[in-house]
Every structure is written in C-alpha cells, then in structure tokens.
Design an enzyme around this catalytic site. Structure first.
Site, mmCIF file in Angstrom:
data_model
loop_
_atom_site.group_PDB
_atom_site.id
_atom_site.type_symbol
_atom_site.label_atom_id
_atom_site.label_comp_id
_atom_site.label_asym_id
_atom_site.label_seq_id
_atom_site.Cartn_x
_atom_site.Cartn_y
_atom_site.Cartn_z
ATOM 1 N N SER A 1 -13.859 28.905 -11.018
ATOM 2 C CA SER A 1 -13.928 28.218 -9.728
ATOM 3 C C SER A 1 -14.895 28.945 -8.803
ATOM 4 O O SER A 1 -15.405 30.019 -9.125
ATOM 5 C CB SER A 1 -12.540 28.145 -9.085
ATOM 6 O OG SER A 1 -12.138 29.429 -8.655
ATOM 7 N N SER B 1 -14.253 30.345 -5.856
ATOM 8 C CA SER B 1 -13.589 31.122 -4.811
ATOM 9 C C SER B 1 -14.271 32.460 -4.530
ATOM 10 O O SER B 1 -14.029 33.055 -3.476
ATOM 11 C CB SER B 1 -12.126 31.369 -5.192
ATOM 12 O OG SER B 1 -12.024 32.257 -6.290
ATOM 13 N N LYS C 1 -10.051 38.163 -7.410
ATOM 14 C CA LYS C 1 -10.261 38.204 -5.960
ATOM 15 C C LYS C 1 -10.739 39.608 -5.583
ATOM 16 O O LYS C 1 -10.820 40.505 -6.417
ATOM 17 C CB LYS C 1 -8.971 37.893 -5.198
ATOM 18 C CG LYS C 1 -8.303 36.572 -5.549
ATOM 19 C CD LYS C 1 -9.093 35.359 -5.109
ATOM 20 C CE LYS C 1 -8.392 34.064 -5.519
ATOM 21 N NZ LYS C 1 -9.206 32.863 -5.210
#
Length: 321
Positions: free
Chosen positions: A126, A128, A183
C-alpha cells in the site's frame, strides 16, 4: 510412501491456492517450518534407510553379475550381453517422492534459517509509507537488529537493540497478528505523542518540518505537500494533504486505550512501557497507531533498511531511512 507424499503435496497446493485466492491468510514462517520438519524426516529416512537399501541392491546385482560372468568364462564364453552400469544406475536412482522431499531439504533449511534469523524479504502492498516506500517495493528486513527471536513463536531469546525513533519497522499488526505492517517509529515507551492538523509533537516539543515543495501521489492522483522531517537521528520525507488536517478517531478498542485522548484537534497518547507509537510517512493515508493503538515489543519482526527491487520502477534500489 509415494501415496503419502502425493497427499502432502496435494495439501500444500490447496493451502497455497487458497492463500493466493485470498480464501485465508497464509503464514509463510509456519509453512517453512513445517516443510523443514517434513523434508528433514524424509532426508533422515533417505540417508539411513532408503539409500543403504538401494546400495545393497546394487552391490547384490554386481555380485550376481560377477558370478554369472565367472560361470560363463569357465565354459569358455567371454562375450556377455547386458549393461551393468545402466541397471546399477536405475537401482541407485531416487524415486520421485524422495527427490522432491529429501532432495529439497538442504535448500529449504537454508532459506528457513536465513529468513528466520538474518534477513526477510517483504513487498510493500500500500501507499502508507510514500514517499519513502512506494507500492511494489521489495524490501529487506533485518531480523536480528531488535534481538534474536524463535521462528513462528516470535519469542525473543537474545536481546539486541531497541527500536529508535525514526526507524522503519515491520511488525505483526496488533489487530490481526497474521498480517504484517510496516510503519515508522514515532513514539518510544514513556513518550507523549500528539498529532493534529498535520503537526506532530513529541513530549510537548513540535517536530519541525521543512517544506520540500509538491509531490504527485499516483495512488491518490493528486498533489501533496512534501516535507523533510527529523525524528531522532533520522531525516526522512513525509507527505500530507493540502489544506487543514482531517479529524480522525480510533477504529477499534485497543489495549491501553485509556492512554489516548481524542478531540476535534487530534489525538494525544502516552506510550506504555514495552510499546511503540508508529505512523506512516503518508500521514493522511495511513492506518497506524492514531487509529488502532500501540505496537507491543513482542510483535516486532525487524528493521526495514533496503529496497532490492521494484518491477514497476527498476531504478528503485538501495538503502533508505
């Protein structure tokens, strides 16, 4: 054994097929572990049972051939038909079910050990982490940087470094540990993290961002604000939507939910001991700790550090912050 092997391969094909068609979430670490154990037993059986049995049959053939030739020679016959080497080779040849099990054990165990204790590849699914990581990036994750962990169980047995502010980490998603997320570490245990209207504060101090112009987000098909951010010793780029920040709130009830407060301005969280607050570099397009809470230390997989391929952009190669 050939029937048992066929059944095992059938089960493997069903499992991989269901995983590929999103019928269930696969666990590659567990699959490698099971394959290592199964092929190890085949390898042991081949080494101490099946191969000695084939070698004994080949030796018996050689003795029979030698006796036959000696008997014919005693009768004056020296020209004897028959290809002993071909027959011997057929007796020594592994059947398919051993070739595809015991024969694969050395390769599978090396992959299992490398992937479990040194480096593991991941694919970015993705956007992100844009602009640091793009969709389709194939990355390497250092598995030992945060300590040596038992495969499958992910239990730390030998400690090493602790995550530093600014590290890009891969971890088991706390809401569904079968899924891996990536992340950036923003908050360490004991930190107070506040985020609202595109502004990040750590322990009351505003994290200063330097504007870097505009960047086009292919995934969202719009221009975004690019900024240079420094977390700890790590400098990296982030992006967010133009205009004021959007309100947001939790998407699930998570452990230590009482450590976070939500308002129209944003969210403030006190990071519990043994946990980390993480965010995506694509600040307005990332489901992260602002929504589902903290990452416990036991969920850590490793530190991401290198892009080794992106089939959609072959120029993406090298280390990243």
């Amino acid at each position: 054994m050939s029937y048992l092997t066929a059944v095992l391969y059938g089960a493997l094909i069903v499992y991989l097929g269901g995983w590929y068609m999103d019928k269930w979430v696969g666990n590659f670490s567990l699959l490698l572990f099971i394959l290592s154990v199964v092929t190890f037993f085949y390898w042991i059986a081949e080494r101490f049972h099946f191969r000695p049995k084939r070698e004994a049959a080949a030796q018996n053939l050689e003795k029979q051939d030698a006796a036959r030739r000696a008997e014919l020679a005693s009768k004056g016959i020296t020209q004897v038909d028959g290809n002993l080497d071909e027959a011997r080779g057929r007796l020594l040849m592994q059947p398919w079910w051993l070739d595809w099990t015991a024969g694969l054990f050395p390769v599978i165990i090396v992959v299992f050990l490398l992937r479990s204790f040194l480096f593991e590849p991941f694919k970015i699914p993705s956007g992100s982490m844009i602009p640091t990581l793009e969709v389709g990036d194939l990355i390497l994750v250092n598995k030992y940087h945060y300590g040596i962990r038992l495969p499958v169980l992910n239990t730390k047995v030998i400690p090493n470094h602790t995550p530093a502010r600014g590290d890009v980490i891969v971890f088991h998603y706390p809401v569904d540990p079968r899924i891996d997320y990536i992340k950036r570490v923003v908050g360490l245990p004991g930190d107070e993290i506040s985020y609202g209207n595109h502004q990040l504060k750590i322990n009351g101090q505003v994290v200063v961002n330097t504007p870097q112009g505009d960047g086009y987000d292919d995934e969202r098909m719009r221009y975004m604000n690019l900024l240079q951010e420094k977390l700890g010793d790590t400098e990296h780029r982030i992006q967010h939507e133009k205009g004021p920040g959007q309100p947001f709130g939790p998407i699930t009830v998570f452990p230590h939910r009482e450590a976070c407060s939500y308002s129209a301005e944003g969210v403030t969280c006190k990071v519990p001991a043994g946990h980390y607050f993480v965010m995506g570099d694509n600040r307005d397009n990332s489901q992260d700790s602002r929504y589902w809470g903290f990452v416990p230390d036991e969920n850590l997989v490793g530190r991401a550090f290198f892009i080794w391929m992106n089939f959609g952009n072959l120029g993406r190669f090298g280390a990243f912050h």
